[in-house]
Every structure is written in C-alpha cells, then in structure tokens.
Scaffold this active site. Structure first.
Site, PDB file in Angstrom:
ATOM      1  N   ASP A 192       5.543   1.778  -7.167  1.00 41.07           N
ATOM      2  CA  ASP A 192       5.506   0.599  -6.306  1.00 41.07           C
ATOM      3  C   ASP A 192       4.510  -0.400  -6.883  1.00 41.07           C
ATOM      4  O   ASP A 192       3.394  -0.039  -7.231  1.00 41.07           O
ATOM      5  CB  ASP A 192       5.090   1.016  -4.877  1.00 41.07           C
ATOM      6  CG  ASP A 192       4.912  -0.169  -3.982  1.00 41.07           C
ATOM      7  OD1 ASP A 192       3.918  -0.202  -3.232  1.00 41.07           O
ATOM      8  OD2 ASP A 192       5.770  -1.079  -4.024  1.00 41.07           O
ATOM      9  N   SER A 217       1.110  -0.973  -4.870  1.00 42.55           N
ATOM     10  CA  SER A 217       0.094   0.080  -4.819  1.00 42.55           C
ATOM     11  C   SER A 217      -0.375   0.375  -6.224  1.00 42.55           C
ATOM     12  O   SER A 217       0.387   0.248  -7.180  1.00 42.55           O
ATOM     13  CB  SER A 217       0.665   1.373  -4.236  1.00 42.55           C
ATOM     14  OG  SER A 217       1.442   1.100  -3.121  1.00 42.55           O
ATOM     15  N   GLY A 231      -0.917  -3.227   5.580  1.00 43.56           N
ATOM     16  CA  GLY A 231      -0.618  -4.510   6.199  1.00 43.56           C
ATOM     17  C   GLY A 231      -1.669  -5.521   5.797  1.00 43.56           C
ATOM     18  O   GLY A 231      -2.182  -5.490   4.688  1.00 43.56           O
ATOM     19  N   THR A 286       0.822  -1.199   0.000  1.00 46.96           N
ATOM     20  CA  THR A 286       0.000   0.000   0.000  1.00 46.96           C
ATOM     21  C   THR A 286       0.848   1.236   0.000  1.00 46.96           C
ATOM     22  O   THR A 286       2.029   1.190   0.305  1.00 46.96           O
ATOM     23  CB  THR A 286      -0.781  -0.013   1.345  1.00 46.96           C
ATOM     24  OG1 THR A 286      -1.660  -1.097   1.317  1.00 46.96           O
ATOM     25  CG2 THR A 286      -1.544   1.249   1.580  1.00 46.96           C
ATOM     26  N   ARG A 312      -5.393  -0.273  -4.022  1.00 43.75           N
ATOM     27  CA  ARG A 312      -5.156  -1.630  -4.539  1.00 43.75           C
ATOM     28  C   ARG A 312      -4.939  -2.593  -3.383  1.00 43.75           C
ATOM     29  O   ARG A 312      -4.131  -2.326  -2.491  1.00 43.75           O
ATOM     30  CB  ARG A 312      -3.924  -1.620  -5.450  1.00 43.75           C
ATOM     31  CG  ARG A 312      -3.515  -3.023  -5.907  1.00 43.75           C
ATOM     32  CD  ARG A 312      -2.280  -2.983  -6.764  1.00 43.75           C
ATOM     33  NE  ARG A 312      -2.568  -2.434  -8.087  1.00 43.75           N
ATOM     34  CZ  ARG A 312      -1.651  -2.329  -9.048  1.00 43.75           C
ATOM     35  NH1 ARG A 312      -0.412  -2.704  -8.810  1.00 43.75           N
ATOM     36  NH2 ARG A 312      -1.970  -1.834 -10.210  1.00 43.75           N
ATOM     37  N   SER A 318       4.191  -0.299   1.524  1.00 43.46           N
ATOM     38  CA  SER A 318       5.309  -0.615   0.635  1.00 43.46           C
ATOM     39  C   SER A 318       5.684   0.583  -0.228  1.00 43.46           C
ATOM     40  O   SER A 318       6.825   0.714  -0.674  1.00 43.46           O
ATOM     41  CB  SER A 318       4.953  -1.821  -0.238  1.00 43.46           C
ATOM     42  OG  SER A 318       3.751  -1.552  -0.929  1.00 43.46           O
ATOM     43  N   ASP A 330      -3.913   4.772  -1.511  1.00 43.73           N
ATOM     44  CA  ASP A 330      -4.205   4.199  -2.834  1.00 43.73           C
ATOM     45  C   ASP A 330      -5.350   3.208  -2.641  1.00 43.73           C
ATOM     46  O   ASP A 330      -5.889   3.089  -1.526  1.00 43.73           O
ATOM     47  CB  ASP A 330      -2.958   3.508  -3.401  1.00 43.73           C
ATOM     48  CG  ASP A 330      -2.677   2.198  -2.708  1.00 43.73           C
ATOM     49  OD1 ASP A 330      -2.622   1.156  -3.389  1.00 43.73           O
ATOM     50  OD2 ASP A 330      -2.533   2.211  -1.476  1.00 43.73           O
ATOM     51  N   LYS A 380      -9.185   2.138   1.969  1.00 43.42           N
ATOM     52  CA  LYS A 380      -8.179   1.980   3.021  1.00 43.42           C
ATOM     53  C   LYS A 380      -8.271   3.054   4.089  1.00 43.42           C
ATOM     54  O   LYS A 380      -7.539   2.992   5.071  1.00 43.42           O
ATOM     55  CB  LYS A 380      -6.782   2.010   2.399  1.00 43.42           C
ATOM     56  CG  LYS A 380      -6.599   0.882   1.406  1.00 43.42           C
ATOM     57  CD  LYS A 380      -5.193   0.762   0.924  1.00 43.42           C
ATOM     58  CE  LYS A 380      -5.149  -0.214  -0.227  1.00 43.42           C
ATOM     59  NZ  LYS A 380      -3.821  -0.418  -0.762  1.00 43.42           N
TER      60      LYS A 380
END
Lengths: 328, 247
Positions: free
Chosen positions: A260, A263, A141, A95, A113, A223, A111, A127
């Site tokens: 990343d 994400s 997480g 994320t 995803r 991440s 984000d 999120k």
C-alpha cells in the site's frame, strides 16, 4: 471541513489587512479567506463588518456560545470550492493498523507513515495511542482527529478512574469514543482499532468515523487494511501464543507497508496482557534509511585552483574609550 | 432560582468588617475530626482520625486498581492527581464535591499544557472555587478546610485551604477538634531536616495526643508522598507497622 478558517482575533490586523488588499486590488476571493472567527461574537468592529456577510445582525449583540459544531463555515467553504478555490489537503494517515486477540490478551500493530497527499509528512509517527494503562488505541484517518479524540477520551477515562477507584474497561472507552464520533456525524475522520484487557477479559473493537463499531477477534483498518486482512484471514487461529501473535501482526503490517502506498516505514507493536503492557516502538524497521554513503565520496577529476580570496564574515573591532565615563 | 428574597449572597459583610458565614464555616471545620500534615525534607505526610459513628458502619474495602487507589467506603484521604493528595476537616459531602471539581481542573490543565499540574496551581484553582461560593447568590461557603500534599518539580509542598478561599503553605499544620494541642505539639517536634519516616512517626504521635480511645490502624488514615512523586494511602497493615515502631 474547517479547512479555510483563519483566526483573525485582533481588530487591528483586520483593518490593516483590508487596507493593504484594497491598495493592491487583489481578486476579491482573497478577502473571504480572512473572515472573523465565528465563535467570537464579542468583537464587532467596523472592519469586521466589512467581511461579515450574512451575519451582520449579530455584530454588536452578545450571543452566548452554544454547544455543538457550527456548520456556517462549511457552507462558505462549499461556495468557495464552487468558485474554483482548491482546498488544501490535510494530513491523512493512509495507514495500516491491525489488532488481534491471542491467548493471554491483545496485540495491536501499526505502520509509521503519515502522508499529506502524495508526500510523506512523517516517516516515523506514532499511531498507537495511550488510552489507559490497560487500553491502547490505533488510529487511522486524519492525524489531528485521531490524536484529539484519543486524547480527550483518555482524559475522561482518567477522571472516571479517580471517581470509581477501578481500572477502566474497554467497553467504556468504546462507548465514549462512539458517542463523540456519532455526534459529529462522520466529520471527525477517525477510524480506530481499540484493544485492551480489563476485568472482563481481552477485548478488541473497531470504530468507524460515523460512530459504528464492531467487536472482533482480529481487525484491520486504514488504506492498507485489505493487504493486512489477507494475511490475517489466511493465518489467524485461536489460542495463538505471544510470539506467534507478534509474528503474525508484524507480517500483516509489513504486507500493508509493502503493498500500500499510504503505509510505510516501520512497524509498531503493543502487547497488552492482564496487568501488564509492552509498547514495542519500531519493533521492525524493514525500510532503513541510509543517509551517508558508507564508502565515502571520491572525486576522480581534480579541479584547478585559479584564485583564492578569503572574506572574513566577522570583523574584530578594537574599542578604545575616549573621554570621561558617563555620570550616573 | 428561588424567590427573589433569597437570591442575595449569604455572605454579606457585618458592621465589624467580617463575613459571618465564613466565620461559622470555620467553626464547622473546628468541630470536625482532627487532621494534620507535615512536610519532611524528602516528602509530605498527611493523616487524619477516622472515627466511625458506630461499629455497625460497613467499611469494607472495594477493589484496588493499578494506581493503587483502593476505594474504601469511607476514605478520607483522596488523590487529586498521581502526585497530589488531600485530606480535610469538616463536612464530608462538601469535601467530595471539592475533590471532584479539583480532579477535573487538574485534568483540564493536563490536557491543555500536557504537563502535570503544579501543586500551587491546583491549590489556587481549588481556592478560587471556594471563594466563588462566598460571593455568589443563593449558595453557602464550603464547610471544609483542606490540607493538600504534593510533590512536584519544586519539591515537597503542603498547603492548607480555608472555606474563605485563602491558602497558606505550611511546614506542618493541623486542623479540626484538637487543633491547638496538635499545633503546639508540632511546633515543639518539627525540625527542618526531618525525613519522611520521622514525619510519619511524628504525625502518629500528634494524633495520639488528643485521641479519645485506643489508636489503631482502623481509626486513623495516613497518606504519604515521597521523592518517587507517587501519592499513596497506607494500608492498615503498614499503619500497624508504624504504630508498633512508635510504641
């Protein structure tokens, strides 16, 4: 790590499945997958005793439920992994979540995803979780952990508001979350960015899975946190206006989305100010999904029709009543 | 927990088949300050007398929060959920304990089913708690009767819960000192198609019936819930407006 725990609450099922497996003579490892729920000591049975290794003395004894996490199955899972069983992966949010304090309050961004290993499980998940009317929390997480923990603390905050008759404070949410996470020693894999505005002003905190917290003017987690942090470190300054703040948060999230793998998809933003909040769901959609070709499809080569046969899938049936009607 | 001599239930049956402690609890309710509730076609109103024992009692209002729940030092009408409110007659401390338990139950229901608790369910669970205290060892029944007012998918609802744990759905009801006068008055005045504002006027008139002294916004409390499904306790200023209309 309760990945392999399967709940066989019903005695009949266990017995049946044992017979089924015995007849098929499968590799005994499969039997271990169906151990009874360790929290239900009130169900000793002949079949469950067959699966019950190491806890046979407790079958038939009424043990009162104790609080806290039972690590019994963790030992079993470790043993299974050593024997070569591959643990199934759980839904991680890989994320980018960010937060920053601006002139009038707090802006949170995330984000959308959700990934399960290399697969995108949810292209547009939420999120940014609600904690209180003036407090929101982004979660990175394990998706289940962040959902459960924020839900539970949100519930506790509501009860607290009824008791005290006051608005919730960010520090209260922070303390409830970190106490919970610490008591689970990092096994609840939830990394959170908590932000809100209360009577003492705007606050922004990060919470790590083991229970440590930071208080910061701008924060990133997940991440994609390094990608987002690079944007913040370059462009953040104190006293941002609302529009500047939203622009910066969107930029940071986009940086995470594009750089990343964990994400992606859209940008969610939540702006919290004194007495007011705005949840901008899908504020930006930099990855639109086109489902149908706008030009339409045309086939250049015509295929010849050789034979036509139509089989009706439903038959029309005529019912004629013969004889007398049934007597009551 | 205590001597074995006292670890039996205080509510043991009398030879005539009654539970004497519960009868006494109802007497305690009957000597409490009058409270009443009226169910209108588009909402519910509950009201109570609030006679403080002395003018020296400090009842300054504490902060009002986002949910409009101002916590006066002495507030008799309480929220259980955003759409359910409750008032009592009887012992204040027992009421506090019940309110706390009910709020927790409502919250647990919400967490489990992700649905605001229906009024009937909350009433049932509160009644269960009250019944438990009539059948356990070493405890006494609650000395309060509750009037629960709520608005959910089934529309406006008004329930009374007694110390025994029995509950009733009412169109209009009263409890406390002035119960017989108040109920007679309500029976005469109640109509099926009453609107919420009419119901508030009727409630004020009913309270006035047996009121000792001058009725004012300082010695009554009114809570209402309308089709917007948000339970609110009226501010003293709003009560003054209604009082003026009733005059």
């Amino acid at each position: 790590m309760d990945l392999l725990k399967v709940n066989w609450g019903r005695r009949k099922h266990s017995l049946f499945y044992y017979l089924f497996l015995a007849s098929k003579q499968l590799f005994p490892l499969d039997l271990y997958l169906f151990s009874p729920n360790p929290f239900r000591f009130d169900q000793p049975s002949s079949s469950s005793r067959l699966f019950d290794f190491g806890r046979m003395s407790q079958a038939g004894v009424d043990v009162p439920a104790k609080g806290g996490f039972s690590f019994d199955l963790c030992k079993r899972n470790d043993m299974l992994i050593q024997k070569g069983l591959k643990a199934p992966s759980f839904l991680k949010t890989g994320t980018t979540i960010v937060g920053l304090i601006f002139k009038d309050g707090v802006i949170l961004g995330a984000d959308t995803r959700a990934t399960e290993g290399p697969i995108v499980a949810d292209k547009n998940c939420e999120k940014i979780h609600y904690m209180a009317p003036n407090i929101y929390c982004c979660g990175a997480g394990t998706a289940a952990d962040t959902e459960a923990v924020t839900d539970m603390v949100s519930s506790q905050l509501r009860l607290h508001r009824y008791q005290t008759g006051r608005d919730s404070r960010v520090i209260t949410a922070l303390t409830l979350l970190k106490k919970h996470l610490f008591s689970y020693q990092g096994h609840v894999s939830a990394a959170l960015v908590l932000g809100g505005v209360d009577i003492t002003g705007p606050h922004l905190h990060t919470i790590y899975p083991h229970g440590s917290t930071d208080t910061l003017p701008f924060a990133t987690m997940g991440s994609g946190s390094l990608a987002a942090m690079s944007v913040f470190e370059a462009k953040y300054k104190e006293g941002l206006t609302r529009d500047e703040g939203i622009k910066l948060v969107a930029e940071a999230i986009c940086s995470g989305i594009f750089n990343d793998l964990g994400s992606g998809s859209n940008v969610d933003i939540c702006v919290i100010t004194k007495g007011h909040k705005e949840y901008l769901r899908n504020y930006m959609e930099p990855n639109p999904r086109t489902y149908v070709s706008s030009k339409g499809y045309s086939f250049t080569k015509k295929t010849e029709v050789l034979r036509t046969k139509i089989t009706p899938l439903m038959e029309r049936v005529e019912i004629t009543e013969v004889g007398e009607a049934m007597e009551e | 927990m205590g001597d074995s001599q006292y670890s039996f239930s205080l509510t043991t049956f009398s030879p005539s088949g009654k539970l004497v402690q519960i009868e006494h609890a109802l007497t305690a309710v009957g000597s409490g300050q009058t409270s009443l509730g009226i169910k209108a076609s588009n909402g519910v109103v509950i009201a109570t007398e609030k006679k403080l024992p002395s003018i020296l009692v400090d009842e300054e209002s504490v902060v009002t929060n986002v949910n409009q729940m101002s916590l006066l030092q002495v507030q008799k009408i309480q929220h259980l959920t955003p759409n359910i409110g409750v008032v009592y007659s009887g012992m204040g401390p027992d009421f506090r304990v019940l309110v706390r338990k009910s709020r927790k139950q409502a919250e647990q229901y919400n967490r489990l089913y992700k649905e605001p608790i229906p009024v009937t369910q909350l009433v049932r669970e509160t009644a269960t708690v009250m019944q438990e205290f009539t059948q356990s060892g070493g405890v006494r029944p609650f000395g309060v009767s509750l009037l629960v007012a709520g608005y959910d998918d089934k529309g406006p609802q008004l329930y009374q819960v007694d110390p025994s744990g029995s509950y009733f759905s009412w169109k209009a009801s009263a409890m406390g000192k002035n119960v017989s006068n108040a109920k007679t008055f309500l029976e005469k005045r109640y109509t099926e198609d009453m609107e919420l504002d009419d119901a508030i006027h009727t409630a004020i008139l009913t309270l006035k019936e047996g009121f000792e002294g001058e009725i004012s916004s300082k010695n009554i409390e009114i809570g209402k819930i309308g089709a917007d499904k948000i339970f609110r306790v009226l501010t003293p200023a709003e009560i003054d407006d209604y009082l003026a209309e009733v005059e």
